[in-house]
Scaffold this active site. Structure first.
Site, PDB file in Angstrom:
ATOM      1  N   HIS A  59      66.602  44.003  -2.490  1.00 21.39           N
ATOM      2  CA  HIS A  59      66.728  43.286  -3.763  1.00 21.39           C
ATOM      3  C   HIS A  59      65.383  42.639  -4.094  1.00 21.39           C
ATOM      4  O   HIS A  59      64.432  42.730  -3.321  1.00 21.39           O
ATOM      5  CB  HIS A  59      67.878  42.279  -3.732  1.00 21.39           C
ATOM      6  CG  HIS A  59      67.730  41.152  -2.776  1.00 21.39           C
ATOM      7  ND1 HIS A  59      67.701  41.319  -1.408  1.00 21.39           N
ATOM      8  CD2 HIS A  59      67.608  39.797  -2.973  1.00 21.39           C
ATOM      9  CE1 HIS A  59      67.590  40.140  -0.812  1.00 21.39           C
ATOM     10  NE2 HIS A  59      67.520  39.209  -1.738  1.00 21.39           N
ATOM     11  N   HIS A  61      64.249  39.459  -4.653  1.00 22.30           N
ATOM     12  CA  HIS A  61      63.784  38.105  -4.344  1.00 22.30           C
ATOM     13  C   HIS A  61      62.455  38.136  -3.595  1.00 22.30           C
ATOM     14  O   HIS A  61      62.191  39.019  -2.784  1.00 22.30           O
ATOM     15  CB  HIS A  61      64.843  37.354  -3.542  1.00 22.30           C
ATOM     16  CG  HIS A  61      66.003  36.909  -4.384  1.00 22.30           C
ATOM     17  ND1 HIS A  61      67.240  36.586  -3.857  1.00 22.30           N
ATOM     18  CD2 HIS A  61      66.126  36.752  -5.730  1.00 22.30           C
ATOM     19  CE1 HIS A  61      68.059  36.239  -4.841  1.00 22.30           C
ATOM     20  NE2 HIS A  61      67.400  36.330  -5.975  1.00 22.30           N
ATOM     21  N   ASP A  63      61.120  36.628  -1.176  1.00 24.41           N
ATOM     22  CA  ASP A  63      61.046  36.649   0.285  1.00 24.41           C
ATOM     23  C   ASP A  63      61.522  37.986   0.865  1.00 24.41           C
ATOM     24  O   ASP A  63      61.739  38.103   2.076  1.00 24.41           O
ATOM     25  CB  ASP A  63      61.812  35.475   0.894  1.00 24.41           C
ATOM     26  CG  ASP A  63      63.283  35.452   0.553  1.00 24.41           C
ATOM     27  OD1 ASP A  63      63.668  35.963  -0.516  1.00 24.41           O
ATOM     28  OD2 ASP A  63      64.078  34.903   1.357  1.00 24.41           O
ATOM     29  N   HIS A  64      61.659  38.983  -0.009  1.00 19.23           N
ATOM     30  CA  HIS A  64      61.984  40.345   0.429  1.00 19.23           C
ATOM     31  C   HIS A  64      60.970  41.366  -0.094  1.00 19.23           C
ATOM     32  O   HIS A  64      60.912  42.481   0.428  1.00 19.23           O
ATOM     33  CB  HIS A  64      63.395  40.723  -0.021  1.00 19.23           C
ATOM     34  CG  HIS A  64      64.451  39.869   0.624  1.00 19.23           C
ATOM     35  ND1 HIS A  64      65.242  40.311   1.667  1.00 19.23           N
ATOM     36  CD2 HIS A  64      64.822  38.580   0.406  1.00 19.23           C
ATOM     37  CE1 HIS A  64      66.061  39.329   2.043  1.00 19.23           C
ATOM     38  NE2 HIS A  64      65.810  38.272   1.292  1.00 19.23           N
ATOM     39  N   HIS A 117      74.954  38.873  -4.685  1.00 19.76           N
ATOM     40  CA  HIS A 117      73.817  37.965  -4.485  1.00 19.76           C
ATOM     41  C   HIS A 117      72.818  38.149  -5.628  1.00 19.76           C
ATOM     42  O   HIS A 117      72.326  37.178  -6.205  1.00 19.76           O
ATOM     43  CB  HIS A 117      73.181  38.259  -3.134  1.00 19.76           C
ATOM     44  CG  HIS A 117      71.990  37.428  -2.799  1.00 19.76           C
ATOM     45  ND1 HIS A 117      72.064  36.062  -2.622  1.00 19.76           N
ATOM     46  CD2 HIS A 117      70.686  37.760  -2.591  1.00 19.76           C
ATOM     47  CE1 HIS A 117      70.859  35.591  -2.327  1.00 19.76           C
ATOM     48  NE2 HIS A 117      70.007  36.604  -2.309  1.00 19.76           N
ATOM     49  N   ASP A 136      70.606  40.304   1.825  1.00 20.11           N
ATOM     50  CA  ASP A 136      71.260  39.001   1.747  1.00 20.11           C
ATOM     51  C   ASP A 136      72.711  39.105   1.279  1.00 20.11           C
ATOM     52  O   ASP A 136      73.259  38.136   0.750  1.00 20.11           O
ATOM     53  CB  ASP A 136      70.494  38.079   0.786  1.00 20.11           C
ATOM     54  CG  ASP A 136      69.174  37.599   1.367  1.00 20.11           C
ATOM     55  OD1 ASP A 136      68.877  37.916   2.534  1.00 20.11           O
ATOM     56  OD2 ASP A 136      68.437  36.911   0.642  1.00 20.11           O
ATOM     57  N   HIS A 174      68.440  36.938   7.350  1.00 18.36           N
ATOM     58  CA  HIS A 174      68.172  35.522   7.615  1.00 18.36           C
ATOM     59  C   HIS A 174      68.904  35.053   8.860  1.00 18.36           C
ATOM     60  O   HIS A 174      69.980  35.543   9.189  1.00 18.36           O
ATOM     61  CB  HIS A 174      68.610  34.645   6.432  1.00 18.36           C
ATOM     62  CG  HIS A 174      67.776  34.800   5.209  1.00 18.36           C
ATOM     63  ND1 HIS A 174      66.609  34.090   5.020  1.00 18.36           N
ATOM     64  CD2 HIS A 174      67.940  35.577   4.112  1.00 18.36           C
ATOM     65  CE1 HIS A 174      66.083  34.429   3.843  1.00 18.36           C
ATOM     66  NE2 HIS A 174      66.874  35.330   3.270  1.00 18.36           N
TER      67      HIS A 174
END
Length: 258
Positions: A59, A61, A63-64, A117, A136, A174
């Protein structure tokens, strides 16, 4: 089915993220799943002598996908990501969705569309190796916060995972397990499997050991977000006999406010 063919390395980055390296020793192709940061990714690759050929994004975001462009510039690799999020995946080359397959050497991963998400979230499932890279969407004893999707969408997405074999390894992105477990006990307090698992999680974390990967069977027994049909959970949240998506929505709301 034979031996597992893939080598999988789990790399902790940032505060509580994991990125994953998937290496096919036959072709020497290597995929990076959700690279948040450049330096730690390069160090992990160099330590193993692996040269990345692909990025698999789940996805959009930051942090990905944060290191997508830097890694593409460095290695000339191919970035694969969700078609529904195509405009939000930096450097994407190949957009995929439900029913598509992605390949690493001779290894094929099924793409599973799992919105909730985010609206475009996907997961990658290597059936031969029983390995699920779910970003996530699913966590150990948890699920992703519903930033862009509805409870109904997320419940539908999680049901896709519950159809996978119980011994499927779940590589979630995570290390949220301790906090998730503390919440799980508030909505599923009579679950002996959950109590036993929390003791194990506390021991692992005290020793600095990751609780990821988890497995589908463990999650079905202890993750409240996979158990809204459970009578005890329904009783605890005051929704006996309510529609299952509604019970899921209530559990998710309680986690948001926990």
């Amino acid at each position: 089915m034979g031996e597992n063919r893939l080598e999988i390395a789990q790399v902790p980055v940032l505060n509580d993220n994991y990125l994953f390296l998937i290496h096919d020793p036959v072709s020497a192709e290597t995929a990076i799943v959700d690279p948040a940061v450049e330096d730690d990714t390069i160090a992990a690759l160099d330590a193993r002598g692996w040269t990345p050929t692909h990025i698999f994004n789940t996805h959009h975001h930051w942090d990905h996908v944060g290191a997508n462009l830097a890694l593409k510039d460095r290695y000339g690799l191919t970035i694969i990501g969700p078609a529904a999020d195509r405009d939000r995946i930096p450097g994407i080359d190949i957009a995929v969705g439900e029913g598509d397959k992605v390949h690493l050497g001779d290894n094929a991963a099924d793409v599973i569309f799992v919105p909730g998400h985010t609206s475009g979230h996907i997961a990658y499932y290597f059936a031969h190796d029983k390995a699920l890279f779910c970003g996530d969407t699913l966590f150990a004893m948890g699920c992703g916060r519903l930033f862009e999707g509805t409870p109904e969408e997320m419940w539908s997405s999680l049901n896709k995972f519950m159809l996978l074999p119980d011994d499927t390894a779940v590589y979630c992105a995570h290390e949220y397990t301790m906090a998730n477990g503390k919440f799980a006990l508030t909505v599923d307090p009579h679950n002996d499997d959950l109590h036993a698992r929390m003791k194990e999680v506390e021991r692992l974390r005290a020793d600095g050991i990751p609780t990821v990967p988890t497995h589908i069977g463990i999650e079905k027994a202890t993750n409240p977000f996979l158990r809204p049909m459970n009578d005890s959970i329904q009783e605890t949240v005051g929704m006996i006999g309510a529609p299952i998506p509604a019970v899921f929505a209530e559990v998710r709301k309680r986690k948001d406010n926990f």
